[in-house]
Write an enzyme that holds these catalytic residues in place. Structure first.
Site, PDB file in Angstrom:
ATOM      1  N   ASN A 128       0.813  -1.214   0.000  1.00 54.99           N
ATOM      2  CA  ASN A 128       0.000   0.000   0.000  1.00 54.99           C
ATOM      3  C   ASN A 128       0.852   1.272   0.000  1.00 54.99           C
ATOM      4  O   ASN A 128       0.302   2.373   0.146  1.00 54.99           O
ATOM      5  CB  ASN A 128      -0.921   0.024   1.214  1.00 54.99           C
ATOM      6  CG  ASN A 128      -2.010  -1.029   1.144  1.00 54.99           C
ATOM      7  OD1 ASN A 128      -2.393  -1.471   0.060  1.00 54.99           O
ATOM      8  ND2 ASN A 128      -2.503  -1.448   2.294  1.00 54.99           N
ATOM      9  N   HIS A 180     -14.644  -1.309   5.106  1.00 54.08           N
ATOM     10  CA  HIS A 180     -13.534  -1.999   5.766  1.00 54.08           C
ATOM     11  C   HIS A 180     -13.992  -2.668   7.057  1.00 54.08           C
ATOM     12  O   HIS A 180     -14.941  -2.232   7.707  1.00 54.08           O
ATOM     13  CB  HIS A 180     -12.426  -0.989   6.067  1.00 54.08           C
ATOM     14  CG  HIS A 180     -11.159  -1.599   6.548  1.00 54.08           C
ATOM     15  ND1 HIS A 180     -10.868  -1.765   7.881  1.00 54.08           N
ATOM     16  CD2 HIS A 180     -10.089  -2.104   5.864  1.00 54.08           C
ATOM     17  CE1 HIS A 180      -9.685  -2.327   8.009  1.00 54.08           C
ATOM     18  NE2 HIS A 180      -9.196  -2.550   6.798  1.00 54.08           N
ATOM     19  N   GLU A 190     -16.393   4.165   2.525  1.00 51.57           N
ATOM     20  CA  GLU A 190     -15.010   4.445   2.161  1.00 51.57           C
ATOM     21  C   GLU A 190     -14.993   5.390   0.964  1.00 51.57           C
ATOM     22  O   GLU A 190     -15.982   5.498   0.228  1.00 51.57           O
ATOM     23  CB  GLU A 190     -14.269   3.145   1.815  1.00 51.57           C
ATOM     24  CG  GLU A 190     -14.066   2.233   3.003  1.00 51.57           C
ATOM     25  CD  GLU A 190     -13.132   1.074   2.707  1.00 51.57           C
ATOM     26  OE1 GLU A 190     -11.916   1.321   2.527  1.00 51.57           O
ATOM     27  OE2 GLU A 190     -13.609  -0.068   2.642  1.00 51.57           O
ATOM     28  N   SER A 223     -11.076  -0.558  -0.273  1.00 51.14           N
ATOM     29  CA  SER A 223      -9.766  -1.185  -0.121  1.00 51.14           C
ATOM     30  C   SER A 223      -9.603  -2.488  -0.880  1.00 51.14           C
ATOM     31  O   SER A 223      -8.487  -2.850  -1.253  1.00 51.14           O
ATOM     32  CB  SER A 223      -9.470  -1.424   1.361  1.00 51.14           C
ATOM     33  OG  SER A 223     -10.455  -2.266   1.934  1.00 51.14           O
ATOM     34  N   ASP A 225     -14.158   7.317   5.036  1.00 47.67           N
ATOM     35  CA  ASP A 225     -12.804   6.806   5.272  1.00 47.67           C
ATOM     36  C   ASP A 225     -12.072   6.812   3.932  1.00 47.67           C
ATOM     37  O   ASP A 225     -12.333   5.976   3.072  1.00 47.67           O
ATOM     38  CB  ASP A 225     -12.887   5.388   5.846  1.00 47.67           C
ATOM     39  CG  ASP A 225     -11.509   4.754   6.051  1.00 47.67           C
ATOM     40  OD1 ASP A 225     -10.494   5.395   5.704  1.00 47.67           O
ATOM     41  OD2 ASP A 225     -11.455   3.617   6.537  1.00 47.67           O
ATOM     42  N   HIS A 263      -7.373   5.072   1.260  1.00 50.93           N
ATOM     43  CA  HIS A 263      -6.712   4.669   0.020  1.00 50.93           C
ATOM     44  C   HIS A 263      -6.802   5.727  -1.072  1.00 50.93           C
ATOM     45  O   HIS A 263      -6.301   5.506  -2.179  1.00 50.93           O
ATOM     46  CB  HIS A 263      -7.303   3.348  -0.475  1.00 50.93           C
ATOM     47  CG  HIS A 263      -7.084   2.207   0.473  1.00 50.93           C
ATOM     48  ND1 HIS A 263      -5.951   1.415   0.432  1.00 50.93           N
ATOM     49  CD2 HIS A 263      -7.834   1.745   1.499  1.00 50.93           C
ATOM     50  CE1 HIS A 263      -6.033   0.500   1.386  1.00 50.93           C
ATOM     51  NE2 HIS A 263      -7.154   0.687   2.058  1.00 50.93           N
ATOM     52  N   LYS A 280      -0.212   4.306   4.164  1.00 57.37           N
ATOM     53  CA  LYS A 280      -0.344   3.981   2.745  1.00 57.37           C
ATOM     54  C   LYS A 280       0.461   4.993   1.928  1.00 57.37           C
ATOM     55  O   LYS A 280       1.667   4.900   1.871  1.00 57.37           O
ATOM     56  CB  LYS A 280      -1.819   3.900   2.385  1.00 57.37           C
ATOM     57  CG  LYS A 280      -2.504   2.789   3.212  1.00 57.37           C
ATOM     58  CD  LYS A 280      -3.987   2.792   3.127  1.00 57.37           C
ATOM     59  CE  LYS A 280      -4.566   1.664   3.965  1.00 57.37           C
ATOM     60  NZ  LYS A 280      -4.377   1.836   5.427  1.00 57.37           N
TER      61      LYS A 280
END
Length: 392
Positions: free
Chosen positions: A45, A131, A170, A174, A199, A202, A234
């Protein structure tokens, strides 16, 4: 014996779901060393290659010299330093939000927010592909958890109740690598009088102007989102996480988020290194552009091979296999060919949705991507390639 450990482990083994660790003998990078063999690394990541950037490493070393190795206490005792405050202020300026609070990990940050905010009288609406840190917290707290179909705003709208709680998604998912429709999420939140929690672990760093993430890509102000979570492990190349939002939200979490109040704070040296990482990430336009070129090159090459990738324009490029044993077989074959790729299996993903989670980084070259494509082309054992084409 009160716990059936052996039988449960055996069952996981028979299902092809047993997890084991591999000892890494090198730092993060486009390649890695395991058991004395060098592999191209497509399971990291560290999307921008920040973990090995000299300025970030030097800042961590400087922080160790100034602050020592540990923080010594929770942030409300003696664990909060000028390095932590400097990082929080810089993050708030970067995202144009009122305030930021640091956490030891993204998992802790997500758990802290849900446990602090949601009371039995509240409701939560979670995307089905959120997640594990979000779904686990949501299932353990007393508020009602509603799960809506992935990125399905019609389904979400049918569940919403006015002024009842929290919509949770998210930014970049992910395991699938696709993005949430943030404008539609915000419209539903604002129309129903609920809060949106996003969230973007990523997305931050890899997308948007100065790496400001999914919201910036979609032309949205971060201040419109009531709760924004980001991580440093990440694209930033360090570790830890943060929650961003209004000053009132941050003051509330500082007082009521048990994961924050009762945990030893991240070391000040880590905060100093992460501040250096933020400064580097903001200027990493060349790395972001290079990563996008690699993504386009890989997707074009995979299409030429007849492989069906999941729809993603991010560094996460999942190759859906279906069956867990098939995913393991394909990952093993790729490692034999010099490409380190991880098979993702239930319960991380739903049953029947095992996949190879291929991640590309700015540290890779076009030649590295061609090696991966060549390795995928050699996976002609029938079993693995049937799965790779999404037949299950």
């Amino acid at each position: 014996m009160p716990f059936q450990l052996e039988s449960e482990l055996q069952a996981r083994h028979e299902q092809g779901l047993l997890r084991q660790r591999q000892i890494l003998q090198s730092g993060q990078g486009a390649s890695l060393l395991i058991n004395g063999r060098r592999y191209l690394n497509f399971s990291s990541n560290d999307y921008l290659g920040a973990a090995s950037q000299p300025a970030i490493v030097a800042a961590w070393q400087q922080g160790l010299a100034i602050w020592g190795a540990g923080s010594g206490a929770s942030p409300l005792v003696t664990g909060y330093t000028g390095a932590h405050q400097q990082l929080e202020d810089a993050l708030a300026d970067w995202l144009n939000v009122e305030a930021v609070l640091l956490f030891s990990s993204g998992f802790a940050a997500n758990q802290a927010v849900l446990k602090a905010l949601l009371k039995p009288s509240h409701q939560q609406w979670q995307d089905r592909l959120n997640h594990a840190s979000l779904q686990e917290a949501g299932s353990l707290i007393p508020s009602r958890m509603n799960r809506f179909r992935h990125n399905d705003m019609v389904h979400l709208a049918s569940q919403l109740r006015p002024k009842a709680g929290l919509i949770i998604s998210e930014g970049v998912f992910s395991m699938d690598g696709d993005q949430a429709p943030c404008e539609e999420l915000l419209q539903l939140a604002e129309a129903s009088g609920n809060w949106l929690m996003l969230d973007d672990a990523h997305g931050l760093g890899t997308h948007g102007r100065g790496g400001r993430g999914t919201l910036d890509v979609q032309g949205l102000a971060h201040s419109r989102v009531a709760v924004l979570v980001g991580t440093f492990g990440k694209a930033f190349g360090t570790a830890g996480a943060f929650v961003a939002g209004s000053r009132r939200l941050i003051d509330y979490l500082l007082n009521f988020a048990r994961d924050y109040v009762y945990s030893t704070h991240m070391p000040a040296s880590q905060a100093l290194a992460t501040h250096a990482a933020l400064q580097w990430v903001i200027k990493a336009d060349d790395e972001r552009a290079h990563l996008q070129r690699l993504i386009a090159h890989f997707r074009a090459g995979a299409a030429a091979l007849g492989l069906t990738l999941m729809p993603s324009v991010t560094a996460i490029q999942p190759l859906l296999v279906g069956d867990s044993a098939r995913a393991l077989s394909l990952a093993t074959r790729l490692r034999e060919l010099g490409c380190w790729v991880t098979a993702i299996r239930p319960p991380t993903v739903p049953p029947g949705m095992a996949r190879l989670r291929l991640t590309l980084t700015a540290g890779h070259s076009v030649d590295d991507i061609d090696v991966l494509l060549g390795a995928l082309a050699q996976c002609d054992d029938g079993v693995a390639c049937d799965g790779a084409h999404g037949n299950e």
